[in-house]
Write a protein that holds these residues in place. Structure first.
Motif, PDB file in Angstrom:
ATOM      1  N   ILE A 104       4.342  10.960  -5.601  1.00 51.94           N
ATOM      2  CA  ILE A 104       5.566  11.530  -6.467  1.00 51.94           C
ATOM      3  C   ILE A 104       4.948  12.089  -7.910  1.00 51.94           C
ATOM      4  CG2 ILE A 104       7.263  10.804  -8.081  1.00 51.94           C
ATOM      5  CD1 ILE A 104       8.413   8.872  -5.646  1.00 51.94           C
ATOM      6  N   ALA A 105       3.975  11.511  -8.274  1.00 56.46           N
ATOM      7  CA  ALA A 105       3.081  11.654  -9.672  1.00 56.46           C
ATOM      8  C   ALA A 105       2.469  13.247  -9.044  1.00 56.46           C
ATOM      9  CB  ALA A 105       2.134  10.770 -10.066  1.00 56.46           C
ATOM     10  N   GLU A 106       1.789  13.488  -8.227  1.00 60.69           N
ATOM     11  CA  GLU A 106       1.156  14.671  -7.948  1.00 60.69           C
ATOM     12  C   GLU A 106       2.397  15.799  -7.866  1.00 60.69           C
ATOM     13  OE1 GLU A 106      -1.425  14.680  -4.310  1.00 60.69           O
ATOM     14  OE2 GLU A 106      -2.214  12.665  -4.981  1.00 60.69           O
ATOM     15  N   LEU A 107       3.498  15.369  -7.068  1.00 63.84           N
ATOM     16  CA  LEU A 107       4.643  16.700  -7.063  1.00 63.84           C
ATOM     17  C   LEU A 107       5.197  16.800  -8.502  1.00 63.84           C
ATOM     18  CD1 LEU A 107       6.279  15.146  -3.806  1.00 63.84           C
ATOM     19  CD2 LEU A 107       4.994  17.205  -3.962  1.00 63.84           C
ATOM     20  N   GLN A 108       5.073  15.902  -9.290  1.00 65.31           N
ATOM     21  CA  GLN A 108       5.985  16.037 -10.551  1.00 65.31           C
ATOM     22  C   GLN A 108       5.020  16.717 -11.369  1.00 65.31           C
ATOM     23  OE1 GLN A 108       7.186  12.085 -11.645  1.00 65.31           O
ATOM     24  NE2 GLN A 108       9.259  12.470 -10.896  1.00 65.31           N
ATOM     25  N   SER A 109       3.698  16.378 -11.295  1.00 66.07           N
ATOM     26  CA  SER A 109       2.719  17.196 -12.138  1.00 66.07           C
ATOM     27  C   SER A 109       2.434  18.599 -11.822  1.00 66.07           C
ATOM     28  CB  SER A 109       1.349  16.585 -12.301  1.00 66.07           C
ATOM     29  OG  SER A 109       0.678  16.369 -10.906  1.00 66.07           O
ATOM     30  N   LYS A 137       0.758  -1.311  -0.021  1.00 61.58           N
ATOM     31  CA  LYS A 137       0.011   0.035  -0.011  1.00 61.58           C
ATOM     32  C   LYS A 137       0.870   1.247   0.180  1.00 61.58           C
ATOM     33  CE  LYS A 137      -3.952  -2.165   2.043  1.00 61.58           C
ATOM     34  NZ  LYS A 137      -4.902  -2.478   3.598  1.00 61.58           N
ATOM     35  N   GLN A 138       1.875   1.282   0.672  1.00 58.28           N
ATOM     36  CA  GLN A 138       2.926   2.402   0.810  1.00 58.28           C
ATOM     37  C   GLN A 138       3.536   2.645  -0.501  1.00 58.28           C
ATOM     38  OE1 GLN A 138       1.452   3.818   3.698  1.00 58.28           O
ATOM     39  NE2 GLN A 138       3.612   4.656   3.603  1.00 58.28           N
ATOM     40  N   ILE A 139       3.789   1.493  -1.281  1.00 58.18           N
ATOM     41  CA  ILE A 139       4.246   1.600  -2.649  1.00 58.18           C
ATOM     42  C   ILE A 139       3.452   2.539  -3.813  1.00 58.18           C
ATOM     43  CG2 ILE A 139       4.794   0.468  -4.763  1.00 58.18           C
ATOM     44  CD1 ILE A 139       6.256  -1.808  -2.859  1.00 58.18           C
ATOM     45  N   THR A 140       2.141   2.039  -3.518  1.00 59.73           N
ATOM     46  CA  THR A 140       1.207   2.562  -4.399  1.00 59.73           C
ATOM     47  C   THR A 140       0.888   4.035  -3.853  1.00 59.73           C
ATOM     48  OG1 THR A 140      -0.172   0.477  -4.661  1.00 59.73           O
ATOM     49  CG2 THR A 140      -1.293   2.404  -5.077  1.00 59.73           C
ATOM     50  N   LYS A 141       0.680   4.342  -2.727  1.00 57.19           N
ATOM     51  CA  LYS A 141       0.714   5.532  -2.019  1.00 57.19           C
ATOM     52  C   LYS A 141       1.770   6.516  -2.317  1.00 57.19           C
ATOM     53  CE  LYS A 141       0.580   8.044   2.427  1.00 57.19           C
ATOM     54  NZ  LYS A 141       1.182   8.027   3.808  1.00 57.19           N
TER      55      LYS A 141
END
Length: 66
Positions: free
Chosen positions: A21-26, A12-16
């Motif tokens: 990371i995707a949110e920070l990069q976007s 679950k931590q991997i997914t979260k």
């Protein structure tokens, strides 16, 4: 076969953390430079993902899924 709760937590931590990371990069659409604080958080999350992936991989090596 019941999963180990710790392994389930790591999955679950991997997914979260990948989502974070995707949110920070976007959020960095304004330019090519990333704020140092943002990059530090991305690096921290990436390290956590790597650690969790190693734990899950070791578990799966010991107990292959059926």
């Amino acid at each position: 076969m019941q999963e180990d709760p710790e392994i389930d937590w790591h999955r679950k931590q991997i997914t979260k953390n990948r989502e974070l990371i995707a949110e920070l990069q976007s959020g960095n659409t304004a330019g090519a430079d990333v704020f140092p604080e943002t990059q530090a958080e991305i690096d921290r999350l990436a390290a956590q993902i790597e650690q969790s992936e190693l734990i899950v991989a070791a578990y799966e090596k010991q107990r292959p899924r059926e």
